[in-house]
Design a protein around this motif. Structure first.
Motif, PDB file in Angstrom:
ATOM      1  N   ARG A   1       1.012  -1.328   0.100  1.00  0.00           N
ATOM      2  CA  ARG A   1       0.031   0.060   0.005  1.00  0.00           C
ATOM      3  C   ARG A   1       0.767   1.217  -0.083  1.00  0.00           C
ATOM      4  O   ARG A   1       0.498   2.352  -0.490  1.00  0.00           O
ATOM      5  N   ALA A   2       1.965   1.225   0.770  1.00  0.00           N
ATOM      6  CA  ALA A   2       3.008   2.473   0.706  1.00  0.00           C
ATOM      7  C   ALA A   2       3.393   2.589  -0.711  1.00  0.00           C
ATOM      8  O   ALA A   2       3.630   3.669  -0.961  1.00  0.00           O
TER       9      ALA A   2
ATOM     10  N   LEU B   1       2.115   1.796  -3.555  1.00  0.00           N
ATOM     11  CA  LEU B   1       0.844   2.509  -4.522  1.00  0.00           C
ATOM     12  C   LEU B   1       0.603   3.924  -4.135  1.00  0.00           C
ATOM     13  O   LEU B   1       0.056   4.461  -5.160  1.00  0.00           O
ATOM     14  N   ASP B   2       0.494   4.128  -3.060  1.00  0.00           N
ATOM     15  CA  ASP B   2       0.333   5.689  -2.630  1.00  0.00           C
ATOM     16  C   ASP B   2       1.279   6.346  -3.319  1.00  0.00           C
ATOM     17  O   ASP B   2       1.108   7.737  -3.564  1.00  0.00           O
ATOM     18  N   GLN B   3       2.511   5.983  -3.634  1.00  0.00           N
ATOM     19  CA  GLN B   3       3.286   6.739  -4.462  1.00  0.00           C
ATOM     20  C   GLN B   3       3.390   6.869  -5.905  1.00  0.00           C
ATOM     21  O   GLN B   3       4.163   7.732  -6.739  1.00  0.00           O
TER      22      GLN B   3
ATOM     23  N   PRO C   1      -2.503   8.044  -9.186  1.00  0.00           N
ATOM     24  CA  PRO C   1      -3.886   7.333  -9.048  1.00  0.00           C
ATOM     25  C   PRO C   1      -4.578   6.847 -10.309  1.00  0.00           C
ATOM     26  O   PRO C   1      -5.056   5.503 -10.291  1.00  0.00           O
TER      27      PRO C   1
ATOM     28  N   ARG D   1      -6.025   6.711   9.298  1.00  0.00           N
ATOM     29  CA  ARG D   1      -5.196   6.359   8.250  1.00  0.00           C
ATOM     30  C   ARG D   1      -5.871   7.063   7.145  1.00  0.00           C
ATOM     31  O   ARG D   1      -6.888   6.737   6.709  1.00  0.00           O
ATOM     32  N   ALA D   2      -4.901   7.422   5.823  1.00  0.00           N
ATOM     33  CA  ALA D   2      -5.283   7.839   4.643  1.00  0.00           C
ATOM     34  C   ALA D   2      -4.836   6.714   3.585  1.00  0.00           C
ATOM     35  O   ALA D   2      -3.977   5.975   3.868  1.00  0.00           O
ATOM     36  N   GLY D   3      -5.525   6.734   2.506  1.00  0.00           N
ATOM     37  CA  GLY D   3      -4.846   5.613   1.451  1.00  0.00           C
ATOM     38  C   GLY D   3      -5.771   4.552   1.506  1.00  0.00           C
ATOM     39  O   GLY D   3      -6.982   4.313   1.852  1.00  0.00           O
ATOM     40  N   MET D   4      -5.075   3.333   0.906  1.00  0.00           N
ATOM     41  CA  MET D   4      -6.003   2.171   0.790  1.00  0.00           C
ATOM     42  C   MET D   4      -6.361   1.558   2.180  1.00  0.00           C
ATOM     43  O   MET D   4      -5.493   1.523   3.060  1.00  0.00           O
TER      44      MET D   4
END
Length: 666
Positions: free
Chosen positions: A370-371, A373-375, A378, A576-579
């Motif tokens: 997930r870390a 993918l966040d980079q 989108p 937390r934010a993101g997936m």
């Protein structure tokens, strides 16, 4: 006058005696007062006499032992050991050039392998030490051979060798000194000496020196630091001819593995990256190979640097659903891939995004995936998710799995236990209402049988004095508000619990067969007949149930603990934010905790991922694979609640048979 080597005897004693006599003769050219002042300047301490291997009579400054120059010269004339011991240093104080000449002569005499008589030791060995002190004051006058000999004896530090003399010392001789441990190598003490040597200013010389080290030809020696320094210099110079040598060290020398692998990565040519990637094993390596993680990490890094597309073709099998579910070595390698992947590499090969999406739901790999993918952009992530979903629908449409047939409850009661559950495992997440009702009835019937089996097992264990960790928690029925708690858990996790887990909470409640050896040790009489005084007891035979706690006793934590964990998870997910990450609900602690909680070690626990399948929860057993919950309960109760007994031939068979007979098939 110098010694004529053509008439020099083989015995070095005679050579040193000759030098000694000439030193005494040279001292005679100076007045007593001058000699006395020189003796004071040396600061030399001497003994009175020498017997055997010991100085006797105490040790004190030379100027106190001989208060006048005349007394010192008289002692020399009489061959006094302590006066002869200090003679060359006194000469150095009055005639430095002459003393240096004598010191160099002393150092040229070969003492290696020569055994002196006891009474001759101070003349030969002590004079060698005095000569070295004199040469050390002005090392530029000594030959490379003498300087090397002093290096080997550690009477001269590497930094004390004049730069003009370094080039005259053969590099092979210096390496041999380090290999034998005669010259210590570290960045502070010796790196400067090797850095200044002209033989090591080019890649060819560095490579030749590396091949001369013991670390390259054997697996031991004192030159490990030197070998690493040489390899770092080769990598910094991007010297590509060194790749085969570094590859040999990387694949053959376990202690050199990390350094050689990193050097290959630093050189970075296709040949170097291929060498670093050569040990890669998708199937994993033997668990007792302690360097497997470092080797796999470097190999994966090299493969990714060589090209994201080729790396995907090789490494993609590590991310298959079955591999992620089962864990183990291959799952660890998948985690290494995610750690080494860069956003640029993922963008260059979009297929990596789909693999990251599948890993994002995994308990151990999820956070890293997930870390990453966040980079990413989108839009790229959304496109990859749409492609994966389309393939999933297509695979589901082409599925040939037959739906359950007939009355499932009747079939189950008729004895088709395993067959019915196999058909339930194939059900989709939202089956037709009538089929779902039958499946739920089968789950409730199954857990009724599990509860009866557990009641019989717990009753037998109590009768046999099994040392429960907490006897009151051995088997606890569901709380009165169990249905409300289950619904609360389902609302927190965003979906209905798998039927097997739901039915367990509603019918069985919780079970804890973990034991405690401490309770047994405090009062063994409570757990069987108390031994007579002086009786020699075979504990394993007399108290067989005590040892069952070491064989993975069944534990399913209470529903209220599951709800509390889910509430904590939900709060964390809101923050937390993101997936969104799935909940890996803890079902049972690790084996060491269940064997003896007081001495438990940190270890992975058993978990169930929520939301999960429709029919049967997938139980992830520590670092091992995922198994259906019903299958796990079936196998566990077949071993009387202690499935670890399946892996040992030393077991209390009579006790085990009695426990297993208490359980009806389900």
């Amino acid at each position: 006058m110098p010694v004529d080597p053509t008439r020099a005897p083989a015995d070095p004693t005679a050579l040193i005696d000759d030098i000694n006599s000439r030193i005494v003769h040279a001292l005679g050219a100076h007045g007593p007062a001058e000699l006395h002042a020189a003796a004071a300047r040396t600061g030399v301490n001497v003994g009175e006499t020498y017997a055997g291997r010991l100085w006797t009579g105490g040790v004190r400054p030379l100027v106190q032992r001989y208060p006048t120059g005349e007394a010192f010269m008289a002692a020399l004339a009489n061959g006094s050991p302590d006066a002869l011991n200090a003679a060359i240093e006194v000469l150095a104080a009055v005639a430095p050039t002459a003393a240096m000449s004598f010191a160099l002569e002393v150092m040229r005499i070969d003492l290696d392998g020569f055994t002196f008589g006891h009474n001759r030791v101070p003349f030969e060995l002590v004079m060698r030490g005095r000569a070295e002190k004199i040469i050390k004051r002005e090392p530029s006058t000594a030959s490379p051979e003498i300087l090397l000999r002093m290096l080997r004896r550690r009477t001269l530090a590497p930094g004390e060798i004049p730069q003009g003399k370094i080039a005259d010392i053969p590099i092979a001789a210096l390496i041999a000194c380090v290999s034998a441990g005669e010259l210590r190598f570290d960045q502070v003490e010796s790196a400067g000496l090797f850095s200044e040597h002209p033989a090591l200013r080019e890649g060819a010389g560095l490579l030749d020196a590396l091949r001369r080290t013991r670390w390259f030809t054997a697996s031991d020696g004192h030159d490990g630091g030197l070998a690493q320094w040489l390899a770092h210099r080769l990598a910094a110079a991007r010297y590509t001819p060194a790749v085969p040598a570094l590859r040999e060290l990387f694949t053959r020398q376990r202690r050199f593995l990390t350094t050689a692998g990193e050097n290959l990565l630093e050189i970075g040519t296709p040949e170097a990256l291929e060498a670093a990637a050569s040990p890669l094993s998708l199937e994993g390596v033997p668990i007792n190979e302690y360097d497997r993680h470092d080797r796999q990490t470097i190999a994966i890094d090299a493969l990714l640097r060589a090209g994201a597309s080729r790396a995907f073709d090789v490494l993609a099998p590590l991310f298959e659903e079955q591999v992620l579910r089962c864990g183990g070595i291959r799952s660890e390698s998948a985690g290494t891939v995610l750690e080494k992947l860069t956003p640029a590499q993922v963008t260059a090969e979009p297929r990596w995004i789909e693999r990251c999406l599948s890993a994002a739901q995994d308990r151990e790999l999820g956070a890293t995936a997930r870390a990453l993918l966040d980079q990413l952009d989108p839009g790229l992530v959304d496109e990859a998710a749409a492609r994966a979903e389309k393939r999933k629908r297509k695979a589901a449409a082409g599925s040939t799995v037959k739906p359950p047939a007939g009355d499932l409850v009747k079939r189950y009661r008729a004895g088709e236990h395993e067959r019915v559950w196999e058909e339930l495992l194939a059900l989709e997440r939202r089956p037709p209402k009538a089929l779902a009702a039958q499946a739920e009835a089968v789950a409730m019937e199954t857990m009724e049988r599990v509860r009866c089996g557990l009641e019989a097992v717990v009753e037998r264990l109590r009768a046999e004095g099994y040392p429960f960790h907490k006897k009151a928690r051995a088997l606890v029925p569901p709380p009165h508000d169990a249905l409300g708690s289950v619904q609360r858990l389902e609302s927190l996790t965003g979906g209905r619990l798998p039927l097997s887990l739901r039915a367990f909470y509603l019918v069985v409640g919780s079970v804890d067969l973990s034991g405690s050896e401490d309770r047994f040790r405090h009062d063994p009489g409570k757990h069987g007949p108390k031994p007579k005084k002086g009786e020699i007891v075979d504990v394993a035979q007399k108290y067989p149930f005590m040892y069952l706690s070491h064989f993975d006793p069944l534990v399913v934590l209470p529903l209220e603990e599951a709800v509390a964990e889910a509430e904590m998870w939900a709060r964390r997910e809101r923050e937390r934010a993101g997936m969104k990450a799935p909940l890996h609900l803890t079902i049972s602690p690790g084996p060491s905790f269940k064997a003896n909680p007081r001495d438990a070690q940190p270890e992975p626990v058993d978990t169930v991922r929520l939301p999960g399948p429709f029919a049967d929860a997938e139980l992830r057993r520590g670092r091992g694979g995922a198994v259906p919950l019903v299958g796990h309960l079936r196998g566990t109760l077949a071993w009387g609640g202690f499935p670890g007994l399946a892996g040992t031939s030393v077991r209390p068979q009579a006790a085990l048979d009695a426990l297993a007979q208490s359980v009806a098939p389900f």
